[in-house]
Design an enzyme around this catalytic site. Structure first.
Site, PDB file in Angstrom:
ATOM      1  N   LYS A  18      60.495  54.742  63.810  1.00  0.00           N
ATOM      2  CA  LYS A  18      59.572  55.785  64.259  1.00  0.00           C
ATOM      3  C   LYS A  18      60.293  56.782  65.168  1.00  0.00           C
ATOM      4  O   LYS A  18      60.170  57.994  65.001  1.00  0.00           O
ATOM      5  CB  LYS A  18      58.384  55.125  64.984  1.00  0.00           C
ATOM      6  CG  LYS A  18      57.333  56.085  65.500  1.00  0.00           C
ATOM      7  CD  LYS A  18      55.994  55.405  65.650  1.00  0.00           C
ATOM      8  CE  LYS A  18      55.851  54.582  66.919  1.00  0.00           C
ATOM      9  NZ  LYS A  18      55.833  55.401  68.151  1.00  0.00           N
ATOM     10  N   SER A  19      61.036  56.272  66.138  1.00  0.00           N
ATOM     11  CA  SER A  19      61.714  57.167  67.087  1.00  0.00           C
ATOM     12  C   SER A  19      62.705  58.074  66.372  1.00  0.00           C
ATOM     13  O   SER A  19      62.750  59.288  66.620  1.00  0.00           O
ATOM     14  CB  SER A  19      62.470  56.335  68.138  1.00  0.00           C
ATOM     15  OG  SER A  19      61.566  55.619  68.926  1.00  0.00           O
ATOM     16  N   ARG A  23      62.626  62.426  65.726  1.00  0.00           N
ATOM     17  CA  ARG A  23      63.751  63.264  66.165  1.00  0.00           C
ATOM     18  C   ARG A  23      64.406  63.976  64.989  1.00  0.00           C
ATOM     19  O   ARG A  23      64.780  65.149  65.078  1.00  0.00           O
ATOM     20  CB  ARG A  23      64.777  62.392  66.903  1.00  0.00           C
ATOM     21  CG  ARG A  23      64.253  61.928  68.274  1.00  0.00           C
ATOM     22  CD  ARG A  23      64.962  60.657  68.710  1.00  0.00           C
ATOM     23  NE  ARG A  23      64.678  60.284  70.088  1.00  0.00           N
ATOM     24  CZ  ARG A  23      63.576  59.647  70.489  1.00  0.00           C
ATOM     25  NH1 ARG A  23      62.615  59.359  69.621  1.00  0.00           N
ATOM     26  NH2 ARG A  23      63.404  59.325  71.766  1.00  0.00           N
ATOM     27  N   ARG A 117      47.147  59.863  78.341  1.00  0.00           N
ATOM     28  CA  ARG A 117      48.513  59.456  78.706  1.00  0.00           C
ATOM     29  C   ARG A 117      49.209  60.505  79.568  1.00  0.00           C
ATOM     30  O   ARG A 117      48.994  61.703  79.413  1.00  0.00           O
ATOM     31  CB  ARG A 117      49.310  59.159  77.428  1.00  0.00           C
ATOM     32  CG  ARG A 117      48.661  58.003  76.670  1.00  0.00           C
ATOM     33  CD  ARG A 117      49.405  57.627  75.446  1.00  0.00           C
ATOM     34  NE  ARG A 117      50.721  57.101  75.757  1.00  0.00           N
ATOM     35  CZ  ARG A 117      51.635  56.809  74.835  1.00  0.00           C
ATOM     36  NH1 ARG A 117      51.361  57.015  73.556  1.00  0.00           N
ATOM     37  NH2 ARG A 117      52.797  56.329  75.182  1.00  0.00           N
ATOM     38  N   ASP A 309      58.440  48.224  73.493  1.00  0.00           N
ATOM     39  CA  ASP A 309      57.339  48.159  72.524  1.00  0.00           C
ATOM     40  C   ASP A 309      57.130  46.741  71.970  1.00  0.00           C
ATOM     41  O   ASP A 309      56.164  46.500  71.239  1.00  0.00           O
ATOM     42  CB  ASP A 309      57.588  49.135  71.365  1.00  0.00           C
ATOM     43  CG  ASP A 309      57.513  50.584  71.842  1.00  0.00           C
ATOM     44  OD1 ASP A 309      56.843  50.846  72.867  1.00  0.00           O
ATOM     45  OD2 ASP A 309      58.121  51.452  71.198  1.00  0.00           O
ATOM     46  N   LYS A 336      50.713  53.105  77.757  1.00  0.00           N
ATOM     47  CA  LYS A 336      51.073  53.223  76.336  1.00  0.00           C
ATOM     48  C   LYS A 336      49.809  53.596  75.552  1.00  0.00           C
ATOM     49  O   LYS A 336      48.846  54.084  76.123  1.00  0.00           O
ATOM     50  CB  LYS A 336      51.705  51.915  75.850  1.00  0.00           C
ATOM     51  CG  LYS A 336      53.070  51.626  76.496  1.00  0.00           C
ATOM     52  CD  LYS A 336      54.102  52.655  76.071  1.00  0.00           C
ATOM     53  CE  LYS A 336      55.457  52.377  76.719  1.00  0.00           C
ATOM     54  NZ  LYS A 336      56.421  53.455  76.473  1.00  0.00           N
TER      55      LYS A 336
HETATM   56  C1  S3P Z   1      59.805  56.237  72.356  1.00  0.00           C
HETATM   57  C2  S3P Z   1      60.082  55.809  73.618  1.00  0.00           C
HETATM   58  C3  S3P Z   1      59.316  54.782  74.311  1.00  0.00           C
HETATM   59  C4  S3P Z   1      58.475  53.950  73.349  1.00  0.00           C
HETATM   60  C5  S3P Z   1      57.782  54.794  72.326  1.00  0.00           C
HETATM   61  C6  S3P Z   1      58.760  55.637  71.542  1.00  0.00           C
HETATM   62  C7  S3P Z   1      60.633  57.323  71.799  1.00  0.00           C
HETATM   63  O1  S3P Z   1      58.443  55.417  75.228  1.00  0.00           O
HETATM   64  O2  S3P Z   1      57.546  53.179  74.041  1.00  0.00           O
HETATM   65  O3  S3P Z   1      57.054  53.974  71.407  1.00  0.00           O
HETATM   66  O4  S3P Z   1      60.595  57.545  70.569  1.00  0.00           O
HETATM   67  O5  S3P Z   1      61.336  57.989  72.566  1.00  0.00           O
HETATM   68  P1  S3P Z   1      58.949  55.888  76.694  1.00  0.00           P
HETATM   69  O6  S3P Z   1      60.099  56.756  76.470  1.00  0.00           O
HETATM   70  O7  S3P Z   1      57.820  56.640  77.301  1.00  0.00           O
HETATM   71  O8  S3P Z   1      59.250  54.611  77.411  1.00  0.00           O
END
Ligand code: S3P
Length: 423
Positions: A18-19, A23, A117, A309, A336
């Protein structure tokens, strides 16, 4: 009657990370020319990023399973009054960074969970860079008007990849230098993608800096590896089984994300990594998982960003371990997709497990009693999946308040769980 045994078996491939997907889509939208992305997550969160970028004039082909997604980078334009980020914190926070370097005003909003959030952690440094941000409180909706930015040296009070990445994106779109330090190292996918594209990113003594080079972002091709945060649920279901072996293929094993494997090892479950390889600057492996008897452990504050996570699913595993487990300094879980700290503890208690949030620590006491009861997921995908995994143990009767939230990050979750021998 002899107890039923649950054997695990077969092969699963978790969905795209996902991350990295967020990006890659954002960078492709900012690049010059046509980029080709494969292995992207097809979950709702990444679709939120694509929707917002389409609203800003970027051409993005349909995101669906197995498809290579084609993105033609464009100068962003303000066509829409409101950009809806859905449930996705990463979309909202990283897009704020992208928008900080644009000369128009845009209003970001999201669903009820996202609107609760905190956004100030991102808007504060962006304002220091010169972005004009109108906010009513510490959240969405808010309106950002970017433009001419100045460089920033920032020491972030939270170890958050979203804060770090928003600042890096603002540096990139505003073409100004930025330097960031964080209390603990958070996931470094933005840095790796910047490096992959030859954008001026440097790291020294755990300080990240970006130096603009004036050249435009080249179009690129990338294959996104599977998400270890999604793989974690299959790994956990396999560890809790009574026999067999599960192969989880194509999992990103970036060391800023593999805290779950480190903690599992300490708890007594060794997950083997085979076929180690590289995909677009990210390490990837297949994981071999076997059932194991677990023992409790202490998860330290420094480890939390590497498994942030995975706390819900690790708490579920801790509830089946011998002895007690404590997660130190997990206050971030309160902000979260839901208040995960309180909801993990309350739902475990509802299933007959001793669990409690004390200050910012989460304590879980292991038990052999079968978990029985109803779980309030609060429409939080990771709570739904973590407690579905707990529902696979012998004698369990776990009823989830809903199941559809899994579409946020793992649309095929229940099929995969069934496939591996879960109930
Ligand atoms: C993420 C960073 C994390 C994570 C989120 C995805 C990201 O959050 O909990 O599910 O893609 O950069 P934080 O950066 O707020 O800790």
């Amino acid at each position: 009657m002899a107890p039923k045994v649950r054997r695990v078996g077969g092969v699963v491939r978790p969905p795209g990370d996902k991350s990295i997907s967020h990006r890659a889509v954002m960078l492709a939208a900012l690049a010059r020319g046509k980029s080709e992305l494969s292995g992207l997550l097809t979950g709702d969160d990444v679709k939120s990023t694509a929707r917002v970028l389409r609203q800003l004039g970027v051409d993005i082909s349909t995101i669906r399973d197995g498809a290579t997604v084609r993105i033609t980078g464009a100068r962003l334009t303000a066509r829409s009054a409101r950009l809806n980020c859905g449930n996705s914190g990463t979309t909202a926070r990283l897009m704020l960074g992208v928008l900080a370097g644009q000369k128009f005003a845009a209003t970001l909003t999201g669903d009820a969970s996202l609107r609760r959030r905190p956004m100030r952690r991102v808007t504060e440094p962006l304002k220091q860079m010169g972005a004009d941000i109108k906010e009513r409180g510490d959240g969405l909706p808010l309106t950002i008007r970017g433009g001419k930015l100045r460089g920033l040296t920032y020491s972030s009070p939270v170890a958050s990849a979203q804060v770090k990445s928003a600042i890096l994106f603002a540096g990139l779109t505003g073409q100004v230098p930025v330097t960031i330090t964080e209390p603990y190292r958070s996931r470094d996918h933005t840095e790796r993608l910047f490096a992959h594209l030859g954008l001026g990113i440097h790291e020294r003594d755990s300080t990240i800096s970006y130096q603009p080079s004036g050249i435009s972002i080249p179009s690129f091709t990338v294959t996104v590896p599977g998400d270890i945060s999604s793989a974690a649920f299959m790994v956990a279901a396999a560890v809790l089984a009574d026999g067999g072996e599960l192969l989880v293929e194509n999992v990103g094993v970036n060391p800023t994300r593999t805290g779950i494997l480190v903690v599992l090892e300490r708890m007594g479950a060794h997950v083997e990594r085979i076929n180690l390889r590289d995909a677009g600057g990210e390490p990837v492996a297949d994981l071999v998982v076997r059932p194991a008897g677990l023992k409790g452990t202490e998860v330290t504050a420094a480890e939390i960003p590497t498994l942030v996570d995975e706390v819900p699913v690790l708490a579920v595993l801790a509830s089946r371990a011998r002895g007690s487990t404590v997660f130190r300094e997990v206050g971030e879980l309160r902000v979260k997709e839901s208040n995960r700290l309180e909801l993990v503890a309350a739902n475990l208690r509802g299933l007959g497990v001793r669990a409690e949030a004390l200050g910012n620590d989460l304590h879980v006491e292991g038990t052999e009693k079968p978990p029985r009861g109803r779980v309030d997921t609060a429409s939080d995908h990771r709570l739904a999946m973590a407690f579905a995994v707990l529902g696979t143990v012998e004698g369990a009767d776990v009823k989830l308040s809903e199941r559809k939230s899994v579409a946020i990050s793992y649309p095929g979750f229940f099929d995969d769980l069934r496939k591996t021998g879960g109930r």
